[in-house]
Design a protein around this motif. Structure first.
Motif, mmCIF file in Angstrom:
data_model
loop_
_atom_site.group_PDB
_atom_site.id
_atom_site.type_symbol
_atom_site.label_atom_id
_atom_site.label_comp_id
_atom_site.label_asym_id
_atom_site.label_seq_id
_atom_site.Cartn_x
_atom_site.Cartn_y
_atom_site.Cartn_z
ATOM 1 N N MET A 49 0.836 -1.193 0.000
ATOM 2 C CA MET A 49 0.000 0.000 0.000
ATOM 3 C C MET A 49 0.875 1.250 0.000
ATOM 4 S SD MET A 49 -2.990 1.341 0.130
ATOM 5 C CE MET A 49 -4.477 1.080 1.076
ATOM 6 N N MET A 50 1.866 1.257 0.885
ATOM 7 C CA MET A 50 2.789 2.395 0.958
ATOM 8 C C MET A 50 3.424 2.641 -0.402
ATOM 9 S SD MET A 50 3.230 4.111 3.622
ATOM 10 C CE MET A 50 2.681 4.109 5.298
ATOM 11 N N SER A 51 3.930 1.571 -1.006
ATOM 12 C CA SER A 51 4.665 1.820 -2.234
ATOM 13 C C SER A 51 3.724 2.183 -3.379
ATOM 14 C CB SER A 51 5.609 0.659 -2.585
ATOM 15 O OG SER A 51 4.884 -0.486 -2.855
ATOM 16 N N LEU A 52 2.474 1.674 -3.348
ATOM 17 C CA LEU A 52 1.615 2.046 -4.468
ATOM 18 C C LEU A 52 1.075 3.468 -4.333
ATOM 19 C CD1 LEU A 52 -1.774 1.689 -4.183
ATOM 20 C CD2 LEU A 52 -1.098 -0.690 -3.995
ATOM 21 N N VAL A 53 0.849 3.902 -3.090
ATOM 22 C CA VAL A 53 0.409 5.291 -2.936
ATOM 23 C C VAL A 53 1.562 6.246 -3.292
ATOM 24 C CG1 VAL A 53 -0.474 7.021 -1.326
ATOM 25 C CG2 VAL A 53 -1.351 4.698 -1.241
ATOM 26 N N SER A 54 2.796 5.869 -2.874
ATOM 27 C CA SER A 54 3.941 6.707 -3.252
ATOM 28 C C SER A 54 4.050 6.818 -4.766
ATOM 29 C CB SER A 54 5.255 6.127 -2.736
ATOM 30 O OG SER A 54 5.159 5.832 -1.394
ATOM 31 N N ARG A 55 3.914 5.673 -5.396
ATOM 32 C CA ARG A 55 4.022 5.652 -6.848
ATOM 33 C C ARG A 55 2.940 6.526 -7.504
ATOM 34 N NH1 ARG A 55 5.542 0.869 -10.807
ATOM 35 N NH2 ARG A 55 6.918 0.168 -9.160
ATOM 36 N N PHE A 56 1.758 6.411 -6.950
ATOM 37 C CA PHE A 56 0.633 7.174 -7.484
ATOM 38 C C PHE A 56 0.906 8.676 -7.333
ATOM 39 C CE2 PHE A 56 -3.516 9.182 -7.281
ATOM 40 C CZ PHE A 56 -4.244 8.523 -8.264
ATOM 41 N N MET A 83 3.753 10.173 -7.009
ATOM 42 C CA MET A 83 4.869 10.632 -7.821
ATOM 43 C C MET A 83 4.349 11.228 -9.135
ATOM 44 S SD MET A 83 8.209 8.357 -7.366
ATOM 45 C CE MET A 83 7.880 7.213 -8.688
ATOM 46 N N VAL A 84 3.333 10.585 -9.677
ATOM 47 C CA VAL A 84 2.806 11.041 -10.965
ATOM 48 C C VAL A 84 1.675 12.070 -10.795
ATOM 49 C CG1 VAL A 84 1.839 10.256 -13.164
ATOM 50 C CG2 VAL A 84 3.361 8.750 -11.860
ATOM 51 N N PHE A 85 0.801 11.800 -9.807
ATOM 52 C CA PHE A 85 -0.463 12.557 -9.788
ATOM 53 C C PHE A 85 -0.602 13.568 -8.653
ATOM 54 C CE2 PHE A 85 -1.640 8.483 -11.921
ATOM 55 C CZ PHE A 85 -1.917 9.015 -13.175
ATOM 56 N N GLU A 86 0.461 13.770 -7.877
ATOM 57 C CA GLU A 86 0.323 14.637 -6.709
ATOM 58 C C GLU A 86 -0.248 16.021 -7.073
ATOM 59 O OE1 GLU A 86 3.845 15.049 -4.355
ATOM 60 O OE2 GLU A 86 2.648 15.542 -2.576
ATOM 61 N N SER A 87 0.365 16.652 -8.067
ATOM 62 C CA SER A 87 -0.094 18.006 -8.408
ATOM 63 C C SER A 87 -1.505 17.974 -9.003
ATOM 64 C CB SER A 87 0.887 18.664 -9.374
ATOM 65 O OG SER A 87 1.003 17.861 -10.516
ATOM 66 N N THR A 88 -1.797 16.894 -9.725
ATOM 67 C CA THR A 88 -3.140 16.750 -10.298
ATOM 68 C C THR A 88 -4.200 16.778 -9.195
ATOM 69 O OG1 THR A 88 -2.081 15.194 -11.801
ATOM 70 C CG2 THR A 88 -4.481 15.357 -11.921
ATOM 71 N N LEU A 89 -3.895 16.060 -8.084
ATOM 72 C CA LEU A 89 -4.867 15.984 -6.998
ATOM 73 C C LEU A 89 -5.005 17.319 -6.271
ATOM 74 C CD1 LEU A 89 -4.297 12.520 -5.274
ATOM 75 C CD2 LEU A 89 -5.938 13.150 -7.035
ATOM 76 N N GLU A 90 -3.946 18.108 -6.293
ATOM 77 C CA GLU A 90 -3.975 19.356 -5.534
ATOM 78 C C GLU A 90 -4.744 20.476 -6.233
ATOM 79 O OE1 GLU A 90 0.138 19.784 -4.560
ATOM 80 O OE2 GLU A 90 -0.048 18.438 -2.823
ATOM 81 N N SER A 91 -4.971 20.308 -7.528
ATOM 82 C CA SER A 91 -5.818 21.285 -8.232
ATOM 83 C C SER A 91 -7.128 20.593 -8.619
ATOM 84 C CB SER A 91 -5.097 21.782 -9.482
ATOM 85 O OG SER A 91 -4.981 20.714 -10.405
ATOM 86 N N TRP A 100 -7.897 16.871 -11.336
ATOM 87 C CA TRP A 100 -8.181 15.444 -11.162
ATOM 88 C C TRP A 100 -9.531 15.050 -11.734
ATOM 89 C CZ3 TRP A 100 -12.392 13.994 -8.255
ATOM 90 C CH2 TRP A 100 -12.909 14.947 -7.352
ATOM 91 N N LYS A 101 -10.456 16.036 -11.771
ATOM 92 C CA LYS A 101 -11.809 15.708 -12.223
ATOM 93 C C LYS A 101 -11.831 15.275 -13.683
ATOM 94 C CE LYS A 101 -14.129 18.457 -8.752
ATOM 95 N NZ LYS A 101 -14.398 19.833 -8.360
ATOM 96 N N SER A 102 -10.818 15.702 -14.434
ATOM 97 C CA SER A 102 -10.820 15.360 -15.858
ATOM 98 C C SER A 102 -9.612 14.521 -16.255
ATOM 99 C CB SER A 102 -10.842 16.653 -16.677
ATOM 100 O OG SER A 102 -9.731 17.445 -16.292
ATOM 101 N N THR A 103 -8.923 13.932 -15.246
ATOM 102 C CA THR A 103 -7.696 13.187 -15.567
ATOM 103 C C THR A 103 -7.980 11.693 -15.755
ATOM 104 O OG1 THR A 103 -6.344 14.765 -14.364
ATOM 105 C CG2 THR A 103 -5.376 12.609 -14.745
ATOM 106 N N ASP A 104 -7.269 11.107 -16.688
ATOM 107 C CA ASP A 104 -7.370 9.668 -16.909
ATOM 108 C C ASP A 104 -6.289 8.968 -16.076
ATOM 109 O OD1 ASP A 104 -7.571 7.100 -17.800
ATOM 110 O OD2 ASP A 104 -6.581 7.480 -19.728
ATOM 111 N N PHE A 105 -6.717 8.192 -15.080
ATOM 112 C CA PHE A 105 -5.760 7.554 -14.175
ATOM 113 C C PHE A 105 -5.404 6.124 -14.596
ATOM 114 C CE2 PHE A 105 -7.632 10.915 -11.574
ATOM 115 C CZ PHE A 105 -6.513 11.464 -10.958
#
Ligand SMILES: Nc1nc2c(ncn2[C@@H]2O[C@H](COP(=O)(O)OP(=O)(O)O)[C@@H](O)[C@H]2O)c(=O)[nH]1
Ligand SMILES: [Mg+2]
Lengths: 294, 387
Positions: A83-90, A92-100, A103-108
């Protein structure tokens, strides 16, 4: 064994990947429930809850809820690490996306590859349980040492054996535990089989052996792995007088599948049984629910 | 010399896994089938209630294993639980019966956060020396380990303690939770403590049967040897004088603060005894005074090393050097550092007092007095005679 992942934010599903579906529960309502618990967690804290034979491990990060479903008895520590490593991985790519609001229009969906890689780092533990001489070691070797061909001579297994099986079972790999089948070793199984997801009850398809299995093996299996999935292997179908898989199934109270472990030709079938039990694509029984019939 | 040493832990998904091995190129003896077997032998018949940690050996076609297993608790916690040596088929595993537990205990005590990993290679390099450890060195190793030293200190004060309480005290003193069982085992083997169950008490009870500490004694054969030697009179006199003065002062310190004197010595001198080169030097000097220039030959160490070790021992007031008429240096023990065990006579009264003031359970006190009775030197002699 990790079965699913769901990632939610503000009630919306950002991403989900269902490798093996939880057929016997209402996943949607469970997810809603777990997601709301997850929302109350501190950032980077992990918690988990159990329902039936499943465990839901969850975490909250950047107001997104990560929920991983695993087999209830698999090693929690490893799933926590995953879990730790998959959230970190997530992140790494999407942190800024989630902060604005992006995310509502992003393909994950690209995250799926990373997720499945992590799933593959935890071997699915399968146990070969049965009396001495029924063919457990032969099955272990049939799966993992195909080039050598199954051994024909019988060397009783001391305590147990194990091997890793990497075949075409993406994303899973398997660790096979062959349990020493002499009576004095059965009491030791508890030390070996903890965290098992799959149990193969190996029989040589004789009356006497089925009796032994019910009397000696069942109590240990039920005590140690009540939430594991089980099928029976009706081995030695080539021998005269062998009970049919249907008869074996009837007596053991577990779906049984015919086998001839000492024949290399049966490798495909054996691997398919392993795969199908892992992906729940054949009939099986939960160990704790086994009822001996006849 | 073994082929190598490896540490195993149990992983629920993977079975036994080698967490570290030395030398790095070690391959033989590490396959999973062998490891499962080693686990099987070690844990067969073991339950949570009756754990059976200890030494065992296994013979295979191309190699042998000498195994030290730490017990089901460690196994179940997924901590390193097995340390083994891979040996040539002709080698005798029993040679390592004392050495391997010594090394394994240090590894187990540093299991948390994988701290042991860095220790494995240096410990292994010392393995052949460990097999030659004298009883005195084994006792010194107890005294240099802060945890076991702490246990002895507590027991020398109180005589008997509950294993659960001991665990708590150790936790407070060294800041980590320790499997008391692992730590106590070698002490039981040495005859320093006994353990037992007492009805009505929830945890095992530990009893001291012999006290263990370090003393600086006067070595009479050294004094005699100095008197009978050809050393100039003024040199021998000044040696005897300084030695006498040192002991006077030492005895005064013992009187003044027994606890502090004995335990700071235990820690320091224990360390010298575990340093194999320094110990060799002490052993040689215990026999007689020696001319400096003869030393390198006697203990096969370089001159520089000898000088270094000697100056350490000099600072520790264990040796002294004097010159003869030809300006030759002679090395002499100033005092003889000895690890001693004594019958803890004082604990009889102490136990009675603790019983009267209800500090310990009456069953526990009675049991301990019985243990003390049985381990009384007179009883021991009787038993020896009977045998
Ligand atoms: N006739 C027959 N013999 C088999 C079959 N499977 C295994 N054997 C033999 O049965 C013996 C015992 O097998 P083994 O795998 O060692 O049993 P285990 O004690 O369960 O591990 C060996 O001699 C195998 O070659 C089978 O399907 N038919
Ligand atoms: Mg076998």
């Amino acid at each position: 064994m990790i079965r699913e992942i769901h990632i939610f934010k503000e009630g919306q599903t950002l991403f989900k990947d269902i490798i093996v579906e939880n057929k016997d529960i209402d996943t949607d309502s469970v997810m809603t429930l777990v997601a709301s618990s997850a929302q109350n967690l501190q950032e980077w804290k992990i918690d988990s809850t159990e329902i039936n034979r499943y465990r839901f491990v969850y975490m909250n990060s950047h107001n997104a809820q990560f929920i991983v479903t695993m087999d209830r008895q698999s090693s929690l520590q490893k799933v926590n690490e995953a879990m730790m490593s998959l959230v970190s991985r997530f992140m790494m790519v999407f942190e800024s996306t989630l902060e604005s609001d992006e995310w509502k229009s992003t393909d994950f969906t690209p995250f799926g590859i990373g997720f499945r890689k992590i799933v593959g780092t935890i071997p699915v533990k399968m146990c070969l349980a049965g009396h001495g001489g029924t063919g457990k070691t032969t099955l272990l070797e049939l799966a993992t040492l195909p080039s050598r061909g199954p051994a024909q001579e019988y060397v009783p297994t001391f305590f147990g054996d194990k091997a890793l099986l990497k075949a075409d079972f993406d994303p899973y790999i398997f660790s096979i535990f062959d349990l020493g089948g002499q009576d004095r070793f059965v009491q030791e199984w508890g030390k070996i089989i903890r965290s098992g997801s799959l149990v193969f009850i190996v029989t040589d398809s004789t009356e006497a052996n089925l009796e032994w299995t019910k009397r000696i093996a069942y109590p240990v299996l039920k005590a140690e792995l009540p939430y594991a999935r089980a099928i029976a292997i009706a081995n030695k179908q080539d021998l005269p007088g062998a009970l049919s898989p249907q008869e074996v199934a009837g007596k053991l109270g577990v779906p049984a599948y015919g086998m001839q472990a000492n024949q290399l030709d049966f490798r495909e079938r054996w691997l398919e049984l392993i795969r199908a039990l892992a992906f729940e694509e054949l009939e099986f029984k939960i160990v704790g629910e086994i009822k001996e019939t006849e | 010399m073994p082929e190598g040493l490896a540490v195993l832990k149990w992983d629920d998904e993977l079975g036994p896994i080698v967490t570290i091995r030395t030398p790095k190129k070690l391959k033989i003896g590490l396959d999973p089938t062998t490891s499962m077997r080693a686990y099987g032998i070690a844990t067969l018949g073991e339950t949570k209630e009756s754990q059976k940690p200890g030494f065992s050996s296994l013979a295979f076609e191309d190699f042998k294993l000498a195994v030290y297993y730490g017990g089901l608790n460690m196994h179940l916690k997924g901590l390193p639980s097995m340390v083994f040596l891979v040996l040539h088929p002709e080698e005798d595993p029993d040679v390592y019966k004392d050495a391997l537990p010594e090394i394994a205990t240090q590894i187990f005590l540093n299991a948390e956060n994988d701290a042991y990993e860095k220790m494995v290679a240096p410990l292994y390099k010392q393995i052949s020396r460990y097999t030659q450890m004298t009883a005195e060195q084994q006792q010194a190793s107890v005294l240099t380990d802060p945890v076991r030293r702490g246990i002895i200190q507590i027991l020398m004060k109180n005589g008997t303690v509950l294993s659960a309480d001991l665990e708590q005290v150790i936790f407070e003193e060294v800041g980590k939770k320790i499997d008391v069982d692992i730590v106590l085992r070698p002490l039981v083997k040495m005859g320093i403590i006994a353990t037992g169950w007492v009805e009505g008490l929830s945890s095992e009870v530990i009893y001291l049967t012999r006290a263990l500490f370090v003393l600086r004694t006067v070595s009479h054969n050294i004094v005699r040897a100095v008197l009978e030697s050809d050393l100039p009179k003024d040199a021998t006199e000044s040696y005897l004088e300084s030695s006498k003065e040192y002991h006077r002062d030492y005895v005064a310190r013992l009187r003044n603060d027994l606890f502090k004197t004995v335990w700071s010595d235990a820690e320091e001198i224990g360390k010298y005894m575990l340093d194999f080169d320094t110990y060799d030097l002490i052993q040689v000097l215990r026999r007689s005074p020696i001319e400096m220039k003869q030393l390198p030959e006697m203990i096969s160490l370089s001159n520089a090393k000898i000088k270094k070790k000697l100056s350490t021992l000099e600072k520790a007031n264990i040796v002294t050097r004097i010159k003869d008429g030809n300006k030759q240096q002679h090395v002499i023990l100033k005092c003889n550092p000895e690890v001693v065990t004594v019958y803890p006579e004082w604990l009889i009264q102490r136990t009675v007092d603790q019983y009267n003031s209800e500090i310990i359970a009456s069953q526990q006190a009675k049991h301990y007095l019985e243990v003390l009775k049985q381990s009384h030197p007179s009883q021991m002699k009787l038993i020896a005679e009977l045998e």
